[in-house]
Design a protein around this motif. Structure first.
Motif, PDB file in Angstrom:
ATOM      1  N   ILE A 162       0.862  -1.141   0.009  1.00 40.06           N
ATOM      2  CA  ILE A 162      -0.135   0.156   0.163  1.00 40.06           C
ATOM      3  C   ILE A 162       0.763   1.349  -0.239  1.00 40.06           C
ATOM      4  O   ILE A 162       2.006   1.310   0.759  1.00 40.06           O
ATOM      5  CB  ILE A 162      -1.091  -0.127   1.239  1.00 40.06           C
ATOM      6  N   SER A 163       0.517   2.123  -0.818  1.00 38.90           N
ATOM      7  CA  SER A 163       1.140   3.400  -0.805  1.00 38.90           C
ATOM      8  C   SER A 163       0.391   4.779  -0.698  1.00 38.90           C
ATOM      9  O   SER A 163      -0.627   4.629  -1.515  1.00 38.90           O
ATOM     10  CB  SER A 163       1.886   3.748  -2.117  1.00 38.90           C
ATOM     11  N   VAL A 164       0.708   5.547   0.282  1.00 37.83           N
ATOM     12  CA  VAL A 164      -0.389   6.648   0.457  1.00 37.83           C
ATOM     13  C   VAL A 164       0.715   7.888  -0.107  1.00 37.83           C
ATOM     14  O   VAL A 164       1.795   8.125   0.448  1.00 37.83           O
ATOM     15  CB  VAL A 164      -0.701   6.873   1.983  1.00 37.83           C
ATOM     16  N   ALA A 165       0.120   8.562  -0.978  1.00 37.44           N
ATOM     17  CA  ALA A 165       0.827   9.908  -1.535  1.00 37.44           C
ATOM     18  C   ALA A 165       0.341  11.112  -0.797  1.00 37.44           C
ATOM     19  O   ALA A 165      -0.823  11.279  -1.052  1.00 37.44           O
ATOM     20  CB  ALA A 165       0.712   9.822  -3.057  1.00 37.44           C
ATOM     21  N   ILE A 166       1.056  11.874  -0.229  1.00 36.58           N
ATOM     22  CA  ILE A 166       0.162  13.193   0.559  1.00 36.58           C
ATOM     23  C   ILE A 166       1.460  14.476  -0.178  1.00 36.58           C
ATOM     24  O   ILE A 166       2.394  14.093   0.284  1.00 36.58           O
ATOM     25  CB  ILE A 166       0.659  13.185   1.948  1.00 36.58           C
ATOM     26  N   ASP A 167       0.403  15.195  -0.938  1.00 35.28           N
ATOM     27  CA  ASP A 167       1.070  16.332  -1.326  1.00 35.28           C
ATOM     28  C   ASP A 167       0.480  17.640  -0.832  1.00 35.28           C
ATOM     29  O   ASP A 167      -0.714  17.625  -0.411  1.00 35.28           O
ATOM     30  CB  ASP A 167       1.166  16.444  -2.833  1.00 35.28           C
ATOM     31  N   GLY A 168       1.194  18.769  -1.102  1.00 36.71           N
ATOM     32  CA  GLY A 168       0.464  19.866  -0.634  1.00 36.71           C
ATOM     33  C   GLY A 168       1.704  20.792  -0.428  1.00 36.71           C
ATOM     34  O   GLY A 168       2.755  20.913  -0.209  1.00 36.71           O
ATOM     35  N   PRO A 169       1.110  22.294  -0.269  1.00 39.63           N
ATOM     36  CA  PRO A 169       2.252  23.361   0.025  1.00 39.63           C
ATOM     37  C   PRO A 169       2.898  23.446   1.383  1.00 39.63           C
ATOM     38  O   PRO A 169       2.483  22.645   2.124  1.00 39.63           O
ATOM     39  CB  PRO A 169       1.207  24.695  -0.419  1.00 39.63           C
ATOM     40  N   GLN A 200       2.384  11.146  12.198  1.00 36.52           N
ATOM     41  CA  GLN A 200       1.445  10.494  12.953  1.00 36.52           C
ATOM     42  C   GLN A 200       0.792   9.343  12.340  1.00 36.52           C
ATOM     43  O   GLN A 200       0.473   8.355  12.759  1.00 36.52           O
ATOM     44  CB  GLN A 200       0.637  11.396  13.670  1.00 36.52           C
ATOM     45  N   LEU A 201       0.213   9.638  11.135  1.00 41.24           N
ATOM     46  CA  LEU A 201      -0.512   8.636  10.236  1.00 41.24           C
ATOM     47  C   LEU A 201       0.201   7.383  10.082  1.00 41.24           C
ATOM     48  O   LEU A 201      -0.128   6.246  10.489  1.00 41.24           O
ATOM     49  CB  LEU A 201      -0.923   9.231   8.988  1.00 41.24           C
ATOM     50  N   ALA A 202       1.559   7.564   9.836  1.00 43.13           N
ATOM     51  CA  ALA A 202       2.276   6.541   9.421  1.00 43.13           C
ATOM     52  C   ALA A 202       2.572   5.565  10.823  1.00 43.13           C
ATOM     53  O   ALA A 202       2.423   4.313  10.722  1.00 43.13           O
ATOM     54  CB  ALA A 202       3.933   6.958   9.053  1.00 43.13           C
ATOM     55  N   ARG A 203       2.880   6.145  11.704  1.00 42.52           N
ATOM     56  CA  ARG A 203       3.040   5.451  13.246  1.00 42.52           C
ATOM     57  C   ARG A 203       1.717   4.771  13.585  1.00 42.52           C
ATOM     58  O   ARG A 203       1.567   3.767  13.845  1.00 42.52           O
ATOM     59  CB  ARG A 203       3.209   6.603  14.142  1.00 42.52           C
ATOM     60  N   ASN A 255       4.915  -0.978   3.149  1.00 43.22           N
ATOM     61  CA  ASN A 255       3.575  -0.074   2.945  1.00 43.22           C
ATOM     62  C   ASN A 255       4.460   1.236   3.422  1.00 43.22           C
ATOM     63  O   ASN A 255       4.756   1.491   4.430  1.00 43.22           O
ATOM     64  CB  ASN A 255       2.561  -0.440   3.961  1.00 43.22           C
ATOM     65  N   VAL A 256       4.126   2.203   2.377  1.00 37.34           N
ATOM     66  CA  VAL A 256       4.634   3.680   2.706  1.00 37.34           C
ATOM     67  C   VAL A 256       3.648   4.656   2.878  1.00 37.34           C
ATOM     68  O   VAL A 256       2.500   4.717   2.020  1.00 37.34           O
ATOM     69  CB  VAL A 256       5.833   3.993   1.632  1.00 37.34           C
ATOM     70  N   LEU A 257       3.964   5.850   3.254  1.00 40.74           N
ATOM     71  CA  LEU A 257       3.362   7.046   3.491  1.00 40.74           C
ATOM     72  C   LEU A 257       4.343   8.176   2.949  1.00 40.74           C
ATOM     73  O   LEU A 257       5.288   8.205   3.907  1.00 40.74           O
ATOM     74  CB  LEU A 257       2.812   7.158   4.829  1.00 40.74           C
ATOM     75  N   MET A 258       4.016   8.665   2.019  1.00 45.35           N
ATOM     76  CA  MET A 258       5.057   9.549   1.435  1.00 45.35           C
ATOM     77  C   MET A 258       4.588  10.809   1.267  1.00 45.35           C
ATOM     78  O   MET A 258       3.588  11.092   0.863  1.00 45.35           O
ATOM     79  CB  MET A 258       5.610   8.838   0.094  1.00 45.35           C
ATOM     80  N   ASP A 259       5.396  11.864   1.929  1.00 45.04           N
ATOM     81  CA  ASP A 259       4.764  13.047   1.667  1.00 45.04           C
ATOM     82  C   ASP A 259       5.756  14.195   0.877  1.00 45.04           C
ATOM     83  O   ASP A 259       6.859  13.838   0.754  1.00 45.04           O
ATOM     84  CB  ASP A 259       4.379  13.982   3.133  1.00 45.04           C
ATOM     85  N   GLY A 260       5.243  15.012  -0.010  1.00 45.06           N
ATOM     86  CA  GLY A 260       6.132  15.979  -0.759  1.00 45.06           C
ATOM     87  C   GLY A 260       5.271  16.766  -1.571  1.00 45.06           C
ATOM     88  O   GLY A 260       4.204  17.435  -1.068  1.00 45.06           O
ATOM     89  N   ARG A 261       5.658  16.978  -3.048  1.00 46.90           N
ATOM     90  CA  ARG A 261       5.088  18.038  -3.811  1.00 46.90           C
ATOM     91  C   ARG A 261       4.491  17.486  -5.030  1.00 46.90           C
ATOM     92  O   ARG A 261       3.444  17.666  -5.544  1.00 46.90           O
ATOM     93  CB  ARG A 261       5.942  19.119  -4.034  1.00 46.90           C
ATOM     94  N   ALA A 310      -5.896  17.431  15.212  1.00 41.01           N
ATOM     95  CA  ALA A 310      -6.791  15.889  15.680  1.00 41.01           C
ATOM     96  C   ALA A 310      -7.908  15.795  14.428  1.00 41.01           C
ATOM     97  O   ALA A 310      -8.072  14.664  14.030  1.00 41.01           O
ATOM     98  CB  ALA A 310      -7.318  16.201  17.132  1.00 41.01           C
ATOM     99  N   GLN A 311      -8.537  17.020  14.154  1.00 43.59           N
ATOM    100  CA  GLN A 311      -9.743  16.644  13.056  1.00 43.59           C
ATOM    101  C   GLN A 311      -9.009  16.569  11.828  1.00 43.59           C
ATOM    102  O   GLN A 311      -9.441  15.749  10.926  1.00 43.59           O
ATOM    103  CB  GLN A 311     -10.274  18.284  12.998  1.00 43.59           C
ATOM    104  N   SER A 312      -7.650  17.037  11.686  1.00 41.83           N
ATOM    105  CA  SER A 312      -7.001  16.950  10.166  1.00 41.83           C
ATOM    106  C   SER A 312      -6.865  15.521  10.113  1.00 41.83           C
ATOM    107  O   SER A 312      -6.593  14.692   9.141  1.00 41.83           O
ATOM    108  CB  SER A 312      -5.707  17.579  10.040  1.00 41.83           C
ATOM    109  N   LEU A 313      -6.034  14.811  11.203  1.00 38.99           N
ATOM    110  CA  LEU A 313      -5.597  13.369  11.190  1.00 38.99           C
ATOM    111  C   LEU A 313      -7.045  12.494  10.953  1.00 38.99           C
ATOM    112  O   LEU A 313      -6.733  11.518  10.331  1.00 38.99           O
ATOM    113  CB  LEU A 313      -5.110  13.136  12.606  1.00 38.99           C
ATOM    114  N   ALA A 314      -7.940  12.847  11.725  1.00 38.18           N
ATOM    115  CA  ALA A 314      -9.370  11.924  11.526  1.00 38.18           C
ATOM    116  C   ALA A 314      -9.893  11.953  10.111  1.00 38.18           C
ATOM    117  O   ALA A 314     -10.257  10.813   9.571  1.00 38.18           O
ATOM    118  CB  ALA A 314     -10.397  12.543  12.490  1.00 38.18           C
TER     119      ALA A 314
END
Ligand code: DC
Length: 222
Positions: free
Chosen positions: A2-9, A20-23, A121-127, A206-210
Motif C-alpha cells: 500500500i502506498s499513500v501519497a500526500i502532497d501540498g504546499p 503520526q498517520l504512518a505511526r 507499505n509507505v506513506l510519502m509526503d512531498g510536492r 486532531a480533526q485533520s488526522l481523523a
C-alpha cells in the motif's frame, strides 16, 4: 503493497500529520522534503547558489542520503552525518525549494524515493508524489490550507521554540515558497486528478488526522 501519497504546499501540516498517520497505520514514513532540504544544505555548505544548476549539478555525485527511523523518529543522514535538526531552518527550506526546481536534483531523488516505496507499505509526503513519484499510489491526498493559516501555524511553532521570527516574515516566506513550488517547470506542485482534496484551514491537528484516516480507510479498508 500500500502506498499513500500526500502532497501540498509548505506549512499545510503534511509532515506532522504524515508522521503520526504512518505511526498509527504501521507504515514507513518517507519525508521527501527532508531529502530536498539535505541537498539544499549541502549546496549552501559548498558555497553554491542553490538556484544555479551549473553550480549544483556537479555536486550531486558527492551526495549520499540515507533515511532511518530511530526511536520512532525519522532521521536523515547526509554523507553519514545526521542533519535532521540542521535542515529545519527557513534558509535551508528556501534552498530546498530552489534545488527542487532543478530537474537534475529531481531525477537524482526520484530513484531513491521509488525504491523506498518498494520496501513495504509507505506513506510519502512531498510536492509531486501523487503526480510523478507514485502515480499509481493506493491513496492520494492533497493537503492544503490558506497561506495565512499555514503561516500562523509555522509562526506558533517558532514561538514555542523560542524563535523571534515575525509573523509577517513567515507569511511572506510561505507565499514566496508557494510561488516557487507551483510556478516551476519541473514537477510543479499541483493536485493529481485522482487526489482527494483536504483543506485544513479550519481544522486542528486532531480533526485533520481523523479526516485523513477516513480518506485512507475508504480506499484501503483498514
Ligand atoms: O516539505 P518541505 O517544506 O520540507 O520541503 C522543502 C522544499 O523542498 C519545498 O519548498 C519544495 C521542495 N520539495 C520538492 O520540490 N518536492 C518534494 N517532493 C518535496 C519537497
Amino acid at each position: 503493497m500500500i502506498s499513500v501519497a500526500i502532497d501540498g504546499p509548505a506549512g499545510a501540516g503534511k509532515s506532522t500529520l504524515a508522521r503520526q498517520l504512518a505511526r498509527d497505520l504501521g507504515y514507513i514514513y518517507v519525508d521527501t522534503g527532508a531529502m530536498y532540504r539535505a541537498v539544499g544544505l549541502y549546496a549552501l555548505r559548498a558555497g553554491a547558489d542553490p538556484a544555479d544548476p551549473a553550480a549544483v549539478d556537479p555536486l550531486l555525485p558527492g551526495i549520499r542520503l540515507r533515511l532511518a527511523v530511530l526511536d520512532g523518529e525519522q532521521h536523515i543522514y547526509l554523507n553519514g552525518e545526521d542533519v535532521s535538526a540542521l535542515i529545519r531552518t527557513e534558509a535551508v527550506g528556501m534552498a530546498a525549494s530552489a534545488v527542487g526546481a532543478n530537474p537534475a536534483v529531481r531525477a537524482f531523488l526520484l530513484g531513491l524515493q521509488r525504491d523506498m516505496a518498494r520496501t513495504g507499505n509507505v506513506l510519502m509526503d512531498g510536492r509531486d508524489i501523487g503526480t510523478v513519484i507514485l502515480p499509481d499510489a493506493t491513496v492520494k491526498i492533497f493537503l492544503t490550507a490558506s497561506p495565512e493559516a499555514r503561516a500562523r501555524r509555522r509562526w506558533l511553532e517558532y514561538q514555542a521554540a523560542g524563535r523571534p521570527d515575525r509573523y509577517e516574515d513567515v507569511l511572506a516566506d510561505v507565499k514566496r515558497r508557494d510561488e516557487q513550488d507551483s510556478g516551476r517547470a519541473a514537477a510543479p506542485l499541483r493536485r493529481a486528478e485522482d487526489a482527494v482534496l483536504l483543506d485544513t484551514s479550519a481544522m486542528d491537528l486532531a480533526q485533520s488526522l481523523a479526516a485523513m484516516k477516513q480518506i485512507i480507510k475508504e480506499r484501503v479498508g483498514e
